[in-house]
Design a protein around this motif. Structure first.
Motif, PDB file in Angstrom:
ATOM      1  N   ALA A 147       1.004  -3.786  -9.547  1.00  0.00           N
ATOM      2  CA  ALA A 147      -0.078  -2.806  -9.473  1.00  0.00           C
ATOM      3  C   ALA A 147      -0.956  -3.055  -8.251  1.00  0.00           C
ATOM      4  CB  ALA A 147      -0.922  -2.864 -10.753  1.00  0.00           C
ATOM      5  N   GLN A 148      -1.197  -4.329  -7.958  1.00  0.00           N
ATOM      6  CA  GLN A 148      -2.037  -4.637  -6.804  1.00  0.00           C
ATOM      7  C   GLN A 148      -1.369  -4.220  -5.505  1.00  0.00           C
ATOM      8  OE1 GLN A 148      -3.589  -8.639  -6.783  1.00  0.00           O
ATOM      9  NE2 GLN A 148      -3.866  -8.633  -4.581  1.00  0.00           N
ATOM     10  N   ILE A 149      -0.094  -4.548  -5.381  1.00  0.00           N
ATOM     11  CA  ILE A 149       0.632  -4.159  -4.175  1.00  0.00           C
ATOM     12  C   ILE A 149       0.709  -2.640  -4.086  1.00  0.00           C
ATOM     13  CG2 ILE A 149       2.850  -4.256  -2.998  1.00  0.00           C
ATOM     14  CD1 ILE A 149       3.221  -7.059  -4.183  1.00  0.00           C
ATOM     15  N   ALA A 150       0.951  -1.988  -5.228  1.00  0.00           N
ATOM     16  CA  ALA A 150       1.027  -0.526  -5.229  1.00  0.00           C
ATOM     17  C   ALA A 150      -0.292   0.069  -4.750  1.00  0.00           C
ATOM     18  CB  ALA A 150       1.374  -0.017  -6.631  1.00  0.00           C
ATOM     19  N   ARG A 151      -1.389  -0.536  -5.189  1.00  0.00           N
ATOM     20  CA  ARG A 151      -2.690  -0.052  -4.747  1.00  0.00           C
ATOM     21  C   ARG A 151      -2.848  -0.203  -3.235  1.00  0.00           C
ATOM     22  NH1 ARG A 151      -5.122  -1.903  -9.326  1.00  0.00           N
ATOM     23  NH2 ARG A 151      -5.216  -3.953  -8.376  1.00  0.00           N
ATOM     24  N   ASP A 152      -2.435  -1.370  -2.718  1.00  0.00           N
ATOM     25  CA  ASP A 152      -2.506  -1.580  -1.267  1.00  0.00           C
ATOM     26  C   ASP A 152      -1.709  -0.514  -0.525  1.00  0.00           C
ATOM     27  OD1 ASP A 152      -2.516  -5.240  -1.355  1.00  0.00           O
ATOM     28  OD2 ASP A 152      -4.114  -3.748  -1.554  1.00  0.00           O
ATOM     29  N   ILE A 153      -0.585  -0.111  -1.116  1.00  0.00           N
ATOM     30  CA  ILE A 153       0.261   0.890  -0.473  1.00  0.00           C
ATOM     31  C   ILE A 153      -0.379   2.266  -0.558  1.00  0.00           C
ATOM     32  CG2 ILE A 153       2.470   2.092  -0.613  1.00  0.00           C
ATOM     33  CD1 ILE A 153       3.722  -0.581  -1.508  1.00  0.00           C
ATOM     34  N   THR A 154      -0.759   2.657  -1.773  1.00  0.00           N
ATOM     35  CA  THR A 154      -1.280   4.022  -1.929  1.00  0.00           C
ATOM     36  C   THR A 154      -2.633   4.183  -1.233  1.00  0.00           C
ATOM     37  OG1 THR A 154      -2.293   3.449  -4.049  1.00  0.00           O
ATOM     38  CG2 THR A 154      -0.085   4.386  -4.110  1.00  0.00           C
ATOM     39  N   GLU A 155      -3.367   3.074  -1.046  1.00  0.00           N
ATOM     40  CA  GLU A 155      -4.654   3.179  -0.367  1.00  0.00           C
ATOM     41  C   GLU A 155      -4.537   2.905   1.128  1.00  0.00           C
ATOM     42  OE1 GLU A 155      -7.130   2.041  -4.431  1.00  0.00           O
ATOM     43  OE2 GLU A 155      -7.378   0.775  -2.645  1.00  0.00           O
ATOM     44  N   GLY A 156      -3.265   2.865   1.607  1.00  0.00           N
ATOM     45  CA  GLY A 156      -3.050   2.840   3.040  1.00  0.00           C
ATOM     46  C   GLY A 156      -3.205   1.500   3.732  1.00  0.00           C
ATOM     47  N   ARG A 157      -3.402   0.429   2.967  1.00  0.00           N
ATOM     48  CA  ARG A 157      -3.551  -0.873   3.619  1.00  0.00           C
ATOM     49  C   ARG A 157      -2.222  -1.421   4.105  1.00  0.00           C
ATOM     50  NH1 ARG A 157      -7.555  -1.002  -0.181  1.00  0.00           N
ATOM     51  NH2 ARG A 157      -6.232  -1.845  -1.811  1.00  0.00           N
ATOM     52  N   ILE A 158      -1.148  -0.997   3.479  1.00  0.00           N
ATOM     53  CA  ILE A 158       0.197  -1.270   3.986  1.00  0.00           C
ATOM     54  C   ILE A 158       0.846   0.092   4.136  1.00  0.00           C
ATOM     55  CG2 ILE A 158       2.211  -2.733   3.766  1.00  0.00           C
ATOM     56  CD1 ILE A 158       0.941  -4.041   1.373  1.00  0.00           C
ATOM     57  N   GLU A 194      10.076   2.017  -8.669  1.00  0.00           N
ATOM     58  CA  GLU A 194       9.172   3.156  -8.475  1.00  0.00           C
ATOM     59  C   GLU A 194       9.420   3.868  -7.170  1.00  0.00           C
ATOM     60  OE1 GLU A 194       5.291   1.000 -10.294  1.00  0.00           O
ATOM     61  OE2 GLU A 194       4.926   2.775  -9.083  1.00  0.00           O
ATOM     62  N   GLY A 195      10.296   3.289  -6.343  1.00  0.00           N
ATOM     63  CA  GLY A 195      10.569   3.903  -5.062  1.00  0.00           C
ATOM     64  C   GLY A 195       9.510   3.622  -4.005  1.00  0.00           C
ATOM     65  N   LEU A 196       8.570   2.733  -4.296  1.00  0.00           N
ATOM     66  CA  LEU A 196       7.505   2.455  -3.325  1.00  0.00           C
ATOM     67  C   LEU A 196       7.990   1.551  -2.195  1.00  0.00           C
ATOM     68  CD1 LEU A 196       4.249   1.933  -5.398  1.00  0.00           C
ATOM     69  CD2 LEU A 196       4.788   3.767  -3.830  1.00  0.00           C
ATOM     70  N   VAL A 197       8.943   0.682  -2.506  1.00  0.00           N
ATOM     71  CA  VAL A 197       9.502  -0.213  -1.486  1.00  0.00           C
ATOM     72  C   VAL A 197      11.015  -0.206  -1.588  1.00  0.00           C
ATOM     73  CG1 VAL A 197       7.475  -1.725  -1.657  1.00  0.00           C
ATOM     74  CG2 VAL A 197       9.575  -2.319  -2.883  1.00  0.00           C
ATOM     75  N   GLU A 198      11.614  -0.571  -0.486  1.00  0.00           N
ATOM     76  CA  GLU A 198      13.056  -0.848  -0.514  1.00  0.00           C
ATOM     77  C   GLU A 198      13.267  -2.234   0.084  1.00  0.00           C
ATOM     78  OE1 GLU A 198      14.947   2.124   1.825  1.00  0.00           O
ATOM     79  OE2 GLU A 198      13.955   1.495   3.647  1.00  0.00           O
ATOM     80  N   THR A 199      14.218  -2.973  -0.488  1.00  0.00           N
ATOM     81  CA  THR A 199      14.440  -4.345  -0.046  1.00  0.00           C
ATOM     82  C   THR A 199      15.763  -4.447   0.692  1.00  0.00           C
ATOM     83  OG1 THR A 199      15.438  -4.848  -2.186  1.00  0.00           O
ATOM     84  CG2 THR A 199      13.114  -5.406  -1.902  1.00  0.00           C
ATOM     85  N   ARG A 200      15.771  -5.277   1.724  1.00  0.00           N
ATOM     86  CA  ARG A 200      17.009  -5.557   2.435  1.00  0.00           C
ATOM     87  C   ARG A 200      17.202  -7.066   2.438  1.00  0.00           C
ATOM     88  NH1 ARG A 200      16.085  -2.732   7.884  1.00  0.00           N
ATOM     89  NH2 ARG A 200      18.094  -3.629   8.391  1.00  0.00           N
ATOM     90  N   GLN A 201      18.337  -7.437   1.841  1.00  0.00           N
ATOM     91  CA  GLN A 201      18.603  -8.844   1.693  1.00  0.00           C
ATOM     92  C   GLN A 201      18.653  -9.538   3.048  1.00  0.00           C
ATOM     93  OE1 GLN A 201      21.891  -9.695  -0.858  1.00  0.00           O
ATOM     94  NE2 GLN A 201      22.103 -11.796  -0.176  1.00  0.00           N
ATOM     95  N   GLY A 202      17.897 -10.640   3.146  1.00  0.00           N
ATOM     96  CA  GLY A 202      17.871 -11.390   4.384  1.00  0.00           C
ATOM     97  C   GLY A 202      16.784 -10.934   5.338  1.00  0.00           C
TER      98      GLY A 202
END
Lengths: 235, 235
Positions: free
Chosen positions: A18-29, A62-70
């Motif tokens: 939730a914290q990371i999601a907030r950082d994303i939706t509030e434009g900090r990341i 949630e589709g907010l991030v995508e991960t790439r191994q490595g």
DNA sequence: CATATAAGGTTATCAGACAACCTTACAATG
DNA sequence: CATTGTAAGGTTGTCTGATAACCTTATATG
């Protein structure tokens, strides 16, 4: 005093997500940017890496991030997200009123469609919900379940899957918010009026007259709003 | 051949979450029922418990299950879950029509509220969306973004947070479904009519006459339905 | 210049341990 | 008998540490 309503505290992964999601939706990341590494996040947040991974798994889902191994986890471009309304969201009166106001046109339309499309099964389900409600002596958990069942049955009788989904979603959250805000005894006098209005609505739907059904639902919801001290626009 | 678009094989947690989600949505595990224990699932699926936990964290985030420490993971009631509509869900015409039908009363009501509550900022945002749309030469991604922006601006002008949330959600899904179903050239003739109707709606909102705004939105949406060959009830 | 390899770093998965919580069964007490 | 307390067993929640798989960058070779 209603037991079984005690909220469990949220687990670490959910809180971090939730914290990371907030950082994303509030434009900090921003989209395209990389999150700090799992190792860094674990250290910085004082949790194990497993917890961070579970949080990131949630964000990925949630589709907010995508991960790439490595490489790392990257914020995705904004895109459609599910509709969520938590109980806390409706603790303030304005939000509650907003959702109630949204409910009105939806359920009025649903009543009209239910008048046009209901099946004998639908009507039986509506009647069952009515019967359950009459039996409830107080505005208890049973009464709330029956009230919800009534509105859901009407929505299902529209024959439109999305009326059923959206109305079920909204009605449940409104009912839970009412329950959380009110002592049971205060609501007791409301039940009789509500049942009468439900019966009028049921009969209107059964008559297959959509105008009459819409009017009955409108009266019921406006009456409910009044009883809840909500002021809605009328025109 | 599009490089960078090669689908990475799904990770284990995502695959397991999807499988369990399928079991839930297809009724093999019902609301209230408990999932097998993490230990059992890890053994049965031949993966580590961490993978199972990540999968369950995803399901929990989707609202499909809730976990109780020391007890297990339980499938939630459908109405307790967030509202999701994936693009695939609207691939069939009946579902698309259902969602469009749901949209109509919502946006009609929104137009009325926008007429009552809009601010100068709101009106400016509506005008900006209109201007973007006039500039779009074809029904391209730009046109779709502008159409969405217009409807979102109207919803925001209601001053009701949930009209904004729900209408934004629904309008976006409908626009994406239309885009996926149509070749761009076929939609070109639709744009001119749509812009005209948008202008009428904008002026109605600006006039602060909710009846006129509702009528304008109704005409616009019924026109859109006709152009999409959708048959909606009228009464 | 192109290709191959090594090094370093990151995510993905595994295994095992302990903490916290829940449920059930049994014993002790009044 | 009913109530309370305790123990045992099982489950989820979190932690630690390791290895596999992948990616990027730097360097060596032809």
């Amino acid at each position: 005093m209603e037991f079984g309503q005690i909220r469990r505290s949220e687990q670490l992964p959910a809180r971090i997500a939730a914290q990371i999601a907030r950082d994303i939706t509030e434009g900090r990341i921003r989209p395209g940017e990389k999150l700090p590494t799992e190792h860094f996040l674990a250290k910085a947040l004082g949790v194990s890496r497993s917890v961070v991974r579970e949080a990131i798994a949630q964000l990925r889902n949630e589709g907010l991030v995508e991960t790439r191994q490595g490489v790392g986890a990257f914020v995705t471009e904004p895109h459609a997200r599910p509709i969520r309304i938590e109980q806390d969201d409706l603790a303030n009166r304005q939000s509650f009123r907003d959702l109630f106001q949204l409910r009105v046109p939806l359920e009025i339309e649903a009543a009209g469609l239910a008048a046009l499309h209901h099946t004998p099964d639908d009507l039986q389900r509506i009647d069952e919900a009515l019967a359950s409600m009459s039996g409830a002596e107080k505005w208890t958990a049973e009464g709330i379940v029956a009230d919800l069942a009534f509105h859901r049955a009407v929505a299902a009788a529209t024959g439109n899957e999305y009326f059923a989904v959206f109305i079920g979603f909204i009605a449940e959250r409104i009912s839970l918010a009412i329950n959380a805000a009110r002592a049971a005894a205060v609501l007791e006098e409301i039940v009789e009026v509500t049942i009468k209005e439900h019966v009028v609505l049921r009969d209107a739907i059964a008559s297959r007259d959509p105008r009459r059904a819409r009017e009955a639902m409108k009266m019921h919801l406006l009456g409910a709003a009044r009883r809840l001290d909500l002021t809605l626009e009328s025109y």
